[in-house]
Enzyme design. Structure first.
Site, PDB file in Angstrom:
ATOM      1  N   LYS A  83       0.774  -1.223   0.070  1.00  7.98           N
ATOM      2  CA  LYS A  83      -0.401   0.111   0.020  1.00  7.98           C
ATOM      3  C   LYS A  83       1.071   1.276   0.047  1.00  7.98           C
ATOM      4  O   LYS A  83       1.982   1.012   0.831  1.00  7.98           O
ATOM      5  CB  LYS A  83      -0.389   0.242   0.885  1.00  7.98           C
ATOM      6  N   SER A 158      -9.689   1.728   3.683  1.00  7.89           N
ATOM      7  CA  SER A 158      -8.732   2.717   2.345  1.00  7.89           C
ATOM      8  C   SER A 158      -7.707   1.567   2.171  1.00  7.89           C
ATOM      9  O   SER A 158      -7.130   2.119   0.783  1.00  7.89           O
ATOM     10  CB  SER A 158      -7.955   2.878   3.237  1.00  7.89           C
ATOM     11  N   SER A 182      -9.203  -0.780   7.428  1.00  7.61           N
ATOM     12  CA  SER A 182      -9.116  -0.840   6.267  1.00  7.61           C
ATOM     13  C   SER A 182      -8.101  -1.842   5.461  1.00  7.61           C
ATOM     14  O   SER A 182      -7.977  -1.907   4.257  1.00  7.61           O
ATOM     15  CB  SER A 182      -8.267   0.400   6.271  1.00  7.61           C
TER      16      SER A 182
HETATM   17  N1  GLN Z   1     -12.794   3.833   7.077  1.00  9.09           N
HETATM   18  C1  GLN Z   1     -11.632   3.849   8.139  1.00  9.09           C
HETATM   19  C2  GLN Z   1     -11.483   5.267   8.717  1.00  9.09           C
HETATM   20  O1  GLN Z   1     -11.931   6.222   7.842  1.00  9.09           O
HETATM   21  C3  GLN Z   1     -10.691   3.262   8.773  1.00  9.09           C
HETATM   22  C4  GLN Z   1      -9.748   3.241   8.033  1.00  9.09           C
HETATM   23  C5  GLN Z   1      -8.066   2.905   7.745  1.00  9.09           C
HETATM   24  O2  GLN Z   1      -8.106   1.327   8.917  1.00  9.09           O
HETATM   25  N2  GLN Z   1      -7.133   3.548   7.628  1.00  9.09           N
HETATM   26  O3  GLN Z   1     -10.674   6.443   9.198  1.00  9.09           O
END
Ligand code: GLN
Length: 476
Positions: A83, A158, A182
């Site tokens: 990532k 994400s 994420s």
């Molecule tokens: N969707 C969650 C957020 O926006 C989790 C994001 C993540 O785990 N990086 O914070």
């Protein structure tokens, strides 16, 4: 590089390595295949950059080692995507943000170095929501990622690019990060396994910080066994991360003869409004199935479901607002042009460089930390986090696992985000493990009639992280 070889897909590490050892395929052929597949699936926008030449060069070295019977690392021939918020020395690193354009990593994340030391091949960096903020991969400066099942759907986020990179056979495994789901949520939307280790089990050195007391590196794969193999290599203390768990990691590959487990579920979830009826039905059926197979399935009360999202979003935006203050145009990446003084350089760089969602979160975080509101929001949320952590420990003192859905809904259509709050609410089941710090594995189940992607997740005690793999290996 020839382009007319037949595509071959190996679904796990054991299959790849046995094919390489038996000379069914060469590593260069294998990498060539993945690169072709990346080319074929370009329109899904899973990768921000592909390291073709390097991956190919690395494959040649593996082929040589194989030909000369030299010692191979434990991950020889294993092709991994990373990532775009994980540092890989000498390579660009943007966290899906405009503000980091032009930035190159000065060192490799500890996890990356441990993979490279075992002969893994890193094929490229994957698209993601800016600084990991999002659940749909629509918040990337590099554009949204499309789901390989159906291009009109979000892949989740994400780590959306990471999930699609594995889903579409462009690599075998993906490294992502999981601050509030994420890794597990995109894995669920793409029909894969996703794992968030215990907080502190894998070094955060080299991850772009979002919410430092929540962030963990995570893995997306086709099966639990491969995740266990990778964990065996990347887990464990690191001098560069003081929050690492001091004790040695468990043996992730240990087998067990144990067949019956104690599984708890929250009875409030079955009454939860907003949980899609098909997901609810599949969850309920799965629980019944477990009981029928002789597992001890217990309904427990978890009164804090509605506190999870507020607690998570107060604490993570607060942490993000301080973590992201370092992007000032002086130290990293892009600097705004034509400014008259330092103040203006900061302002213009940040206004131009951050996307809308990131700005929203910096504002929220600054607000909850401000003198007048600190006690009302930040301090309260910290207390609430502790209560949630204690409750999870109590439940896991009596049970081996907690079983939850991963998502409340199926992946929605791209571009149909109705409001930020609705989007935040969709994280309800995943943020729990980050609030509590427990490990969690999400895995696809296939007992729904329509065969849409549905996944469930299992949480365990930190010390018993390896049992998640034992259970997954037994029951799937
Ligand atoms: N969707 C969650 C957020 O926006 C989790 C994001 C993540 O785990 N990086 O914070």
């Amino acid at each position: 590089m020839s382009t007319n070889q037949h595509p071959i897909f190996y679904k796990n590490i054991a299959a790849v390595q046995s094919a390489l050892r038996q000379k069914d395929v060469s590593c260069t052929h294998l990498v060539n295949n993945y690169l072709q597949q990346i080319d074929k699936t370009k329109h899904l926008n899973a990768y921000i950059e592909v390291f073709s030449e390097e991956a190919f060069a690395q494959a040649k070295i593996i082929d040589q080692k194989l030909a000369q019977n030299q010692k191979l690392g434990r991950l020889f021939g294993v092709v991994v995507s990373i990532k775009d918020n994980i540092s890989y020395k000498g390579h660009a690193l943007s966290a899906g943000s405009k503000i980091l354009s032009g930035y190159k990593a000065l060192f490799s994340a500890t996890a990356i170095q441990r993979l490279l030391d075992e002969d893994a091949i890193i094929i490229g960096r994957t698209n993601c929501d800016e600084f990991g903020m999002g659940s749909s991969n629509e918040n990337s400066f590099y554009g949204p990622v499309k789901n390989g099942f159906d291009e009109s759907l979000i892949p989740g986020g994400s780590s959306g690019g990471a999930a699609v990179s594995v889903q579409t056979g462009t690599c075998l495994l993906a490294l992502g990060t999981d601050t509030g789901g994420s890794v597990r949520q995109p894995a669920a939307f793409c029909g894969l396994y996703g794992f968030k280790p215990s907080y502190g089990r894998v070094s955060r050195h080299g991850l772009v910080a979002y919410g430092s007391s929540f962030d963990q590196l995570g893995i997306i794969a086709h099966c639990a066994e491969d995740i266990a193999i990778l964990m065996q290599i990347i887990a464990g203390k690191d001098q560069y991360d003081a929050t690492c768990i001091a004790s040695a990691p468990p043996n992730y590959l240990a087998k067990t003869k144990r067949k019956k487990w104690k599984i708890a579920y929250f009875k409030e979830i079955l009454d939860k409004e907003g949980l899609h009826p098909e997901i609810k039905a599949a969850y309920s059926l799965y629980l019944d199935d477990l009981a029928a197979k002789g597992h001890e399935v217990t309904a427990v009360s978890f009164e804090y479901l509605d506190y999870l999202i507020p607690t998570y979003y107060i604490l993570t935006t607060a942490e993000a607002s301080t973590n992201l203050s370092r992007y000032d145009g002086i130290r990293y990446g892009r600097r705004a042009k034509n400014t008259q003084n330092l103040e203006e350089t900061y302002q213009k760089t940040r206004s131009e460089g951050f996307g809308l969602e990131v700005k929203r979160r910096i504002l929220l975080g600054t607000y909850v930390l401000s003198a007048g509101y600190y006690d009302a929001y930040f301090a309260q949320a910290q207390k609430s986090r502790r209560i949630i952590q204690d409750k999870i420990l109590d439940i896991l003192a009596e049970n081996d696992f907690i079983l939850l859905p991963v998502t409340a809904n199926f992946p929605r259509k791209l571009g149909t985000n109705s409001s930020p709050v609705e989007e935040y609410l969709s994280d309800i089941f995943t943020v729990l493990a980050n609030l509590s710090g427990n490990p969690s594995i999400s895995f696809p189940i296939h007992n729904n009639l329509e065969k849409k992607p549905i996944s469930l997740q299992l949480l365990s005690l930190k010390e018993l992280e390896h049992t998640l793999f034992q259970w997954s290996a037994l029951s799937h």
